[in-house]
Design an enzyme around this catalytic site. Structure first.
Site, PDB file in Angstrom:
ATOM      1  N   ARG A  30      21.919  33.741  63.430  1.00 25.48           N
ATOM      2  CA  ARG A  30      21.388  35.105  63.736  1.00 25.48           C
ATOM      3  C   ARG A  30      21.755  35.592  65.235  1.00 25.48           C
ATOM      4  O   ARG A  30      22.213  34.516  65.891  1.00 25.48           O
ATOM      5  CB  ARG A  30      19.930  35.246  63.641  1.00 25.48           C
ATOM      6  CG  ARG A  30      19.290  35.130  62.283  1.00 25.48           C
ATOM      7  CD  ARG A  30      17.918  35.023  61.878  1.00 25.48           C
ATOM      8  NE  ARG A  30      17.274  36.261  62.897  1.00 25.48           N
ATOM      9  CZ  ARG A  30      16.187  36.139  63.387  1.00 25.48           C
ATOM     10  NH1 ARG A  30      15.461  34.924  63.173  1.00 25.48           N
ATOM     11  NH2 ARG A  30      15.459  37.026  63.979  1.00 25.48           N
ATOM     12  N   SER A  78      19.677  36.912  67.518  1.00 15.94           N
ATOM     13  CA  SER A  78      18.695  37.029  68.463  1.00 15.94           C
ATOM     14  C   SER A  78      18.650  36.040  69.593  1.00 15.94           C
ATOM     15  O   SER A  78      19.482  35.013  69.348  1.00 15.94           O
ATOM     16  CB  SER A  78      17.432  36.683  67.765  1.00 15.94           C
ATOM     17  OG  SER A  78      17.054  35.577  67.631  1.00 15.94           O
ATOM     18  N   LYS A 127      10.992  27.115  59.993  1.00 10.18           N
ATOM     19  CA  LYS A 127       9.732  27.851  59.192  1.00 10.18           C
ATOM     20  C   LYS A 127      10.052  29.121  58.523  1.00 10.18           C
ATOM     21  O   LYS A 127       9.361  29.869  57.897  1.00 10.18           O
ATOM     22  CB  LYS A 127       8.577  28.049  60.300  1.00 10.18           C
ATOM     23  CG  LYS A 127       8.777  29.254  61.303  1.00 10.18           C
ATOM     24  CD  LYS A 127       7.302  29.723  61.525  1.00 10.18           C
ATOM     25  CE  LYS A 127       7.176  30.254  62.823  1.00 10.18           C
ATOM     26  NZ  LYS A 127       5.998  31.091  63.410  1.00 10.18           N
ATOM     27  N   ASP A 128      11.337  29.656  58.954  1.00  9.15           N
ATOM     28  CA  ASP A 128      11.811  31.077  58.371  1.00  9.15           C
ATOM     29  C   ASP A 128      12.644  30.588  57.081  1.00  9.15           C
ATOM     30  O   ASP A 128      13.161  31.397  56.438  1.00  9.15           O
ATOM     31  CB  ASP A 128      12.896  31.838  59.282  1.00  9.15           C
ATOM     32  CG  ASP A 128      12.094  32.270  60.375  1.00  9.15           C
ATOM     33  OD1 ASP A 128      10.841  32.638  60.148  1.00  9.15           O
ATOM     34  OD2 ASP A 128      12.542  32.482  61.431  1.00  9.15           O
ATOM     35  N   ARG A 170      -1.324  33.832  58.630  1.00 14.06           N
ATOM     36  CA  ARG A 170      -1.771  32.655  59.002  1.00 14.06           C
ATOM     37  C   ARG A 170      -2.683  32.839  60.091  1.00 14.06           C
ATOM     38  O   ARG A 170      -3.796  32.236  60.184  1.00 14.06           O
ATOM     39  CB  ARG A 170      -0.636  32.002  58.793  1.00 14.06           C
ATOM     40  CG  ARG A 170      -0.936  30.161  59.364  1.00 14.06           C
ATOM     41  CD  ARG A 170       0.393  29.127  59.640  1.00 14.06           C
ATOM     42  NE  ARG A 170       1.136  30.354  60.704  1.00 14.06           N
ATOM     43  CZ  ARG A 170       1.041  29.781  61.951  1.00 14.06           C
ATOM     44  NH1 ARG A 170       0.167  29.125  62.231  1.00 14.06           N
ATOM     45  NH2 ARG A 170       1.887  30.448  62.549  1.00 14.06           N
ATOM     46  N   ARG A 171      -1.984  33.204  61.271  1.00  9.63           N
ATOM     47  CA  ARG A 171      -2.627  33.356  62.256  1.00  9.63           C
ATOM     48  C   ARG A 171      -3.874  34.421  62.200  1.00  9.63           C
ATOM     49  O   ARG A 171      -4.872  34.000  62.749  1.00  9.63           O
ATOM     50  CB  ARG A 171      -1.866  34.172  63.414  1.00  9.63           C
ATOM     51  CG  ARG A 171      -0.717  32.853  63.802  1.00  9.63           C
ATOM     52  CD  ARG A 171       0.580  33.256  64.457  1.00  9.63           C
ATOM     53  NE  ARG A 171       1.402  32.526  65.220  1.00  9.63           N
ATOM     54  CZ  ARG A 171       2.802  32.448  65.234  1.00  9.63           C
ATOM     55  NH1 ARG A 171       3.204  33.830  65.481  1.00  9.63           N
ATOM     56  NH2 ARG A 171       3.380  31.597  65.763  1.00  9.63           N
ATOM     57  N   ARG A 216       5.821  43.577  65.675  1.00  5.63           N
ATOM     58  CA  ARG A 216       7.103  43.096  65.160  1.00  5.63           C
ATOM     59  C   ARG A 216       8.175  42.992  66.456  1.00  5.63           C
ATOM     60  O   ARG A 216       7.760  43.409  67.456  1.00  5.63           O
ATOM     61  CB  ARG A 216       7.916  43.919  64.039  1.00  5.63           C
ATOM     62  CG  ARG A 216       7.196  43.790  62.644  1.00  5.63           C
ATOM     63  CD  ARG A 216       7.480  42.556  61.899  1.00  5.63           C
ATOM     64  NE  ARG A 216       8.796  42.009  62.047  1.00  5.63           N
ATOM     65  CZ  ARG A 216       9.799  42.419  61.172  1.00  5.63           C
ATOM     66  NH1 ARG A 216       9.508  43.328  60.361  1.00  5.63           N
ATOM     67  NH2 ARG A 216      10.829  41.904  61.543  1.00  5.63           N
ATOM     68  N   GLY A 217       9.576  42.680  66.194  1.00  6.46           N
ATOM     69  CA  GLY A 217      10.420  42.386  67.141  1.00  6.46           C
ATOM     70  C   GLY A 217      10.678  41.164  67.555  1.00  6.46           C
ATOM     71  O   GLY A 217       9.569  40.237  67.135  1.00  6.46           O
ATOM     72  N   ARG A 248       8.198  41.848  72.220  1.00  6.74           N
ATOM     73  CA  ARG A 248       6.757  41.735  72.047  1.00  6.74           C
ATOM     74  C   ARG A 248       6.073  41.396  73.519  1.00  6.74           C
ATOM     75  O   ARG A 248       5.071  42.120  73.761  1.00  6.74           O
ATOM     76  CB  ARG A 248       6.455  40.462  71.301  1.00  6.74           C
ATOM     77  CG  ARG A 248       6.841  40.617  69.981  1.00  6.74           C
ATOM     78  CD  ARG A 248       6.443  39.433  68.995  1.00  6.74           C
ATOM     79  NE  ARG A 248       7.108  39.599  67.559  1.00  6.74           N
ATOM     80  CZ  ARG A 248       6.419  39.230  66.544  1.00  6.74           C
ATOM     81  NH1 ARG A 248       5.413  38.233  66.602  1.00  6.74           N
ATOM     82  NH2 ARG A 248       6.924  39.471  65.415  1.00  6.74           N
ATOM     83  N   CYS A 257       6.175  33.144  53.562  1.00  2.79           N
ATOM     84  CA  CYS A 257       5.556  33.690  54.861  1.00  2.79           C
ATOM     85  C   CYS A 257       4.702  34.964  54.587  1.00  2.79           C
ATOM     86  O   CYS A 257       4.107  35.521  55.487  1.00  2.79           O
ATOM     87  CB  CYS A 257       6.917  34.181  55.739  1.00  2.79           C
ATOM     88  SG  CYS A 257       7.466  35.504  55.124  1.00  2.79           S
TER      89      CYS A 257
HETATM   90  C1  DPM Z   1       7.391  33.181  60.040  1.00  2.00           C
HETATM   91  C2  DPM Z   1       6.348  33.392  60.632  1.00  2.00           C
HETATM   92  C3  DPM Z   1       6.573  34.129  61.985  1.00  2.00           C
HETATM   93  C4  DPM Z   1       7.942  34.055  62.164  1.00  2.00           C
HETATM   94  C5  DPM Z   1       4.771  33.489  60.064  1.00  2.00           C
HETATM   95  C6  DPM Z   1       3.930  32.497  60.503  1.00  2.00           C
HETATM   96  C7  DPM Z   1       5.509  34.764  62.893  1.00  2.00           C
HETATM   97  C8  DPM Z   1       5.462  36.127  62.995  1.00  2.00           C
HETATM   98  C9  DPM Z   1       4.535  36.865  64.021  1.00  2.00           C
HETATM   99  C10 DPM Z   1       7.559  32.317  58.765  1.00  2.00           C
HETATM  100  N1  DPM Z   1       8.467  33.341  61.042  1.00  2.00           N
HETATM  101  O1  DPM Z   1       4.040  31.924  61.538  1.00  2.00           O
HETATM  102  O2  DPM Z   1       2.846  32.345  60.098  1.00  2.00           O
HETATM  103  O3  DPM Z   1       3.744  35.930  64.638  1.00  2.00           O
HETATM  104  O4  DPM Z   1       4.377  38.051  63.847  1.00  2.00           O
HETATM  105  C11 DPM Z   1       9.445  33.101  64.062  1.00  2.00           C
HETATM  106  C12 DPM Z   1       9.171  32.536  65.178  1.00  2.00           C
HETATM  107  C13 DPM Z   1       9.874  31.393  65.657  1.00  2.00           C
HETATM  108  C14 DPM Z   1      10.570  31.244  64.351  1.00  2.00           C
HETATM  109  C15 DPM Z   1       8.242  33.188  66.263  1.00  2.00           C
HETATM  110  C16 DPM Z   1       6.600  32.940  66.348  1.00  2.00           C
HETATM  111  C17 DPM Z   1       9.992  30.465  66.724  1.00  2.00           C
HETATM  112  C18 DPM Z   1       9.228  29.171  66.448  1.00  2.00           C
HETATM  113  C19 DPM Z   1       9.842  28.308  65.549  1.00  2.00           C
HETATM  114  C20 DPM Z   1       8.602  34.418  63.391  1.00  2.00           C
HETATM  115  N2  DPM Z   1      10.285  32.509  63.394  1.00  2.00           N
HETATM  116  O5  DPM Z   1       6.214  32.247  65.685  1.00  2.00           O
HETATM  117  O6  DPM Z   1       6.084  33.201  67.466  1.00  2.00           O
HETATM  118  O7  DPM Z   1      11.248  28.078  65.879  1.00  2.00           O
HETATM  119  O8  DPM Z   1       9.279  27.493  64.754  1.00  2.00           O
END
Ligand code: DPM
Length: 328
Positions: free
Chosen positions: A24, A26, A96-97, A147-148, A165-166, A171, A258
């Site tokens: 990606r 980003s 995690k994505d 989850r959070r 988002r973003g 953010r 997710c």
């Molecule tokens: C997924 C979630 C989020 C990302 C859901 C979750 C967070 C979304 C949000 C599946 N992907 O964690 O429960 O907080 O609004 C994402 C981040 C990273 C990878 C950013 C983050 C970086 C950390 C990593 C977005 N994907 O979680 O703050 O590489 O594990």
């Protein structure tokens, strides 16, 4: 397939085909992909690499709450298409994505060393003297993660939550503008972008479990592409692999993505793998959490056993209700 057929041939000394790497665009994705490219260079000096940056659906649809898009592989699909149509040879993802079921023909070739998988609170200037537990009633925390949200509502019912988002910089800018009082973000992302100084409080696992695969990178490639599989093998981390395979098996067994409030915590101690998992209602009222221990030799069995344990305590009921709500 015979053993012989899958034995990789040594790359010939002369002209070597470049390895085309999908990422990606980003800032975080590029930092991660460049780390992978650096590792490949280190293990295979002189190997030609080509970066292929792509936008995913998740990068384009920025105004819709993550949980409402309801699309699996939101940040990974376009990269997978480029593997399948042969325009890239490997794709680097935040693990995690990456959905727990991969498209036919693709495999998770390597799981890399894990950065700190915990979540962190980042706050605006006005809130420097507070901890999560002591933040004033009604403080607005930005997160799009169910989850959070569920875990924090459970532990801290005095807080309010708002979708955000973003990318990370967007953010943080919204936080500076006062649209939120605080944000919950992954420690791993903050560290990789050189923003570790913004971490105000790391969320203790007794309060909040992290997302499956959080902090690790997943390298995806074509099944049977022995050249690529062999090239990325040195980037695999045994401990992160055992932990993440257990976590992914847990999530897969619960049919989660997710869009569901599911969290984990894992540890390797010697030959033992400890996996804690939780499933919660969106309002945080009901939260089921348990632990399973097993062997690092069969991490997926640990994840599946834990899922079974939680199902017996009502996890299925909670998840069915959430899926039904999401379809409305
Ligand atoms: C997924 C979630 C989020 C990302 C859901 C979750 C967070 C979304 C949000 C599946 N992907 O964690 O429960 O907080 O609004 C994402 C981040 C990273 C990878 C950013 C983050 C970086 C950390 C990593 C977005 N994907 O979680 O703050 O590489 O594990």
């Amino acid at each position: 397939m015979s053993e012989l057929a899958s034995t990789p041939s040594k790359p010939s000394a002369g002209i070597t085909k470049p390895v085309r790497i999908a990422s990606r665009k980003s800032e975080l994705a590029l930092v991660q992909t460049q780390w992978v490219m650096g590792q490949l260079q280190e293990h295979h000096p002189g190997l030609p690499l080509e970066l292929n940056t792509l936008s995913t659906h998740g990068d384009i649809i920025l105004d819709v709450a993550l949980a409402k898009i309801g699309d699996k592989g939101l940040f990974t699909k376009e990269l997978e298409v480029s593997l399948l149509n042969g325009s890239s040879d490997l794709a680097v993802h935040s693990l995690k994505d990456l959905p727990t079921r991969l498209p036919e023909g693709l495999v998770l070739g390597a799981i890399t060393r894990r950065e700190d998988p915990l979540d962190a609170l980042v706050v605006g200037e006005k809130f420097r003297d507070y901890r999560l537990a002591t933040l004033p009633e009604g403080t607005v925390i930005g997160t799009s993660s169910l989850r959070r949200l569920a875990q924090l509502r459970h532990a801290f019912p005095h807080l309010r939550f708002k979708d955000v988002r973003g990318n990370l910089n967007t953010r943080l800018a919204k936080l500076e503008r006062g649209e939120y009082d605080g944000l919950i973000l992954a420690v791993a992302g903050l560290k990789r972008l050189g923003k570790a100084d913004r971490i105000h409080e790391v969320l203790d696992p007794s309060v909040s479990l992290y997302a499956v695969g959080q902090g690790s990178l997943g390298i995806e490639c074509r099944q049977g592409d022995e050249r690529i599989l062999e090239l990325i093998r040195p980037l695999a981390d045994a401990e992160a692999t055992a932990r993440c395979l257990a976590e992914r098996a847990f999530l897969r067994a619960l049919e989660g993505g997710c869009q569901v409030p599911i969290g984990v915590h894992s540890q390797v101690r010697g030959e033992e793998l400890h996996l804690t998992g939780m499933v919660a209602e969106l309002d945080g009222r009901r939260l089921i959490r348990d632990t399973q221990t097993g062997s690092t030799a069969d991490p997926e069995a640990v994840g599946m056993a834990l899922a079974e344990k939680l199902k017996q305590q009502g996890a299925d009921e909670i998840l069915q209700a959430i899926f039904a709500q999401a379809r409305r």
